[in-house]
Write an enzyme that holds these catalytic residues in place. Structure first.
Site, PDB file in Angstrom:
ATOM      1  N   HIS A  16      27.939  54.701 100.830  1.00  0.00           N
ATOM      2  CA  HIS A  16      27.858  56.296 101.046  1.00  0.00           C
ATOM      3  C   HIS A  16      29.193  56.448 102.034  1.00  0.00           C
ATOM      4  CE1 HIS A  16      26.304  59.953 102.443  1.00  0.00           C
ATOM      5  NE2 HIS A  16      25.565  59.995 101.351  1.00  0.00           N
ATOM      6  N   ARG A  58      19.062  58.457 107.138  1.00  0.00           N
ATOM      7  CA  ARG A  58      19.401  58.835 108.558  1.00  0.00           C
ATOM      8  C   ARG A  58      18.493  57.923 109.666  1.00  0.00           C
ATOM      9  NH1 ARG A  58      22.678  63.294 109.803  1.00  0.00           N
ATOM     10  NH2 ARG A  58      23.420  64.502 107.890  1.00  0.00           N
TER      11      ARG A  58
END
Length: 384
Positions: free
Chosen positions: A247, A216
Site C-alpha cells: 500500500h 490503520r
C-alpha cells in the site's frame, strides 16, 4: 422520467465495489449517473476505473501532503457541498465505511438529499476495530434513506438499530459482481501479466502466497509483527514465493521495506490494478490480508484466507471454514500459515468455495430497488 444519481467514492476498494454498479446504472433506463471521485486513493483509482472501462465525471482532488483525517473531512465537506449544489442529484450513493462515505452522506443530509448506502449493515460492535471504519459505517447508517446490505446478518443488524424494514434491501455484495466479471473476462481472453510486469518473474511451478495489509489500527507494532512473521515464513519456506503489493501509505511502506526489503523470495511490488490483483488471487496458494473486500472475494473462488485482524465485520465468512482470524501476533501467523503449507488436509479443508455474499447480480438488485424508490418518492411529492 429521468433521475439524477450521484455516486461518490474515493478509495480503491470503494471503486472496485461501485464499478459494477456504475456499469449497470450507466445502462439503466431513466438513470442519469454522475460519478464523483474525491481522490482519497488517487494513484490507485484510475487503475480500477480503467479496468472496468469507466471514467469519473468530476474529480474533487481533496488530498494534500500529511493530511489528517480531520483535515480530509473538512476538505470533503466543503468540496462535496459545492458539488451537490452544481449537480443537484435526486439521490447520493455512498459505499461502505470510508471517511469519504460518511462525509459524503453527511454533506448530502445537510442539503436534504436522499442517501443510498451500498454495503450497509456490517458491524464488529467495536468502534476501535476497524478504526475509523466501524464508526464511519454506523454513522452513515444513521442518516441513510436506503440501506443495501449484502446479507441477512447485515439486515438483522440494521433492524436491531431501528432501521425500518421497508428501507432495507438484501442484495449480495457488488464485490462479487466485480470479481466474477473480471475472472470471466480474463478467462475469455486467456489473460496473463505482460512480459514487462513485475509479476512476470513469478515461477508457475512454485507455490505463491499473496499478502496485503493497510489497516490503520495495525500501524506501529501490529505491522512490525506481521512483517516479522513474513520474514520467518520466507526463511522457513525458501521455495515458496511471497508476493506483497505494498500500500502507498508511508506508514505501511516504511514498516514493510524496513523488515522485508532484502528477502529474496518476498516480492514487494507496487499496488496492482484490479486485473492483475484478480490474477494474483487466482494464482495464490492462500492469502494473508487485513482487507474487508478480500474476505469476501477469496472464499468465493475457493482460496484459504488468514485475516490479519482480531475481529471482522463479516462474520458470515467464518462460517464456511475457509477463513481464519489470526490477528497480528507473529507466532500465530507463522503457525497457521505453516499449516496451510505443510498439512494438505488443512489446505484442502479451507480450499472450498464459500460465497455468502452473493451470486454476481447485486448491482442489478440495487439498481432496480433504487429506481422503484425514486419513482415512488417522485409520485408522492407530486401529490403532496
Amino acid at each position: 422520467m429521468s433521475f439524477k444519481v450521484m455516486m461518490v467514492f474515493g478509495t480503491r476498494p470503494e471503486a472496485i465495489k461501485m464499478a459494477p454498479l456504475a456499469r449497470v446504472l450507466r445502462q439503466w433506463p431513466g438513470v442519469d449517473l454522475n460519478i464523483c471521485s474525491t481522490g482519497q486513493h488517487r494513484e490507485m483509482l484510475k487503475q480500477v476505473l480503467d479496468s472496468f472501462e469507466l471514467a469519473v465525471d468530476q474529480d474533487l482532488q481533496v488530498m494534500t501532503q500529511g493530511q489528517t483525517l480531520n483535515g480530509l473531512s473538512q476538505q470533503l465537506l466543503i468540496h462535496l457541498d459545492q458539488a451537490y449544489e452544481r449537480i443537484k442529484p435526486d439521490i447520493v450513493l455512498v459505499h461502505g465505511d470510508t471517511t469519504t462515505s460518511f462525509i459524503a452522506a453527511l454533506a448530502a443530509f445537510n442539503r436534504h438529499l436522499p442517501i443510498g448506502h451500498v454495503e450497509a449493515g456490517l458491524r464488529t460492535g467495536n468502534l476501535r476495530s476497524p478504526w475509523p471504519e466501524e464508526a464511519n459505517r454506523r454513522l452513515t447508517g444513521v442518516i441513510a434513506d436506503l440501506h443495501f446490505t449484502p446479507t441477512t446478518k447485515g439486515e438483522a443488524n440494521l433492524l436491531r438499530e431501528g432501521v425500518p424494514n421497508a428501507d432495507i434491501e438484501v442484495t449480495g455484495n457488488t464485490v462479487i459482481d466485480a470479481l466474477l466479471w473480471m475472472r470471466t473476462h480474463q478467462q475469455d481472453i486467456h489473460w496473463h501479466p505482460a512480459a514487462d510486469s513485475p509479476l512476470a518473474v513469478l515461477d508457475d511451478t512454485r507455490r505463491m502466497v499473496l499478502i496485503t495489509g493497510h489497516r490503520r489500527e495495525s500501524f506501529g507494532g501490529g505491522f512490525r509483527n506481521i512483517c516479522l512473521a513474513l520474514a520467518d515464513l520466507a526463511h522457513r519456506y525458501p521455495n515458496v514465493q511471497f508476493v506483497y503489493p505494498v500500500h502507498l501509505n508511508p506508514q505501511v511502506q516504511n514498516a514493510v521495506y524496513s523488515v522485508l526489503a532484502d528477502t529474496s523470495n518476498i516480492y514487494l511490488v507496487a499496488p496492482q490494478d484490479y486485473q492483475h490483483f484478480v490474477w494474483l488471487m487466482g494464482r495464490a496458494h492462500f492469502i494473508l490480508t487485513d482487507s474487508g473486500g478480500i474476505q469476501e472475494e477469496a472464499p468465493a473462488i475457493g482460496k484459504p484466507l488468514l485475516v490479519l485482524r482480531d475481529v471482522t465485520e463479516r462474520p458470515s465468512v467464518l462460517e464456511g471454514g475457509t477463513v481464519l482470524l489470526v490477528g497480528t501476533d507473529t507466532e500465530r501467523i507463522v503457525k497457521e500459515a505453516s499449516l496451510l503449507l505443510d498439512d494438505d488436509a488443512t489446505f484442502q479443508r479451507m480450499s472450498r468455495i464459500h460465497s455468502p455474499y452473493g451470486d454476481g447480480h447485486a448491482s442489478e438488485r440495487i439498481a432496480n430497488r433504487l429506481c422503484i424508490w425514486l419513482k415512488h418518492r417522485s409520485a408522492a411529492s407530486k401529490t403532496a
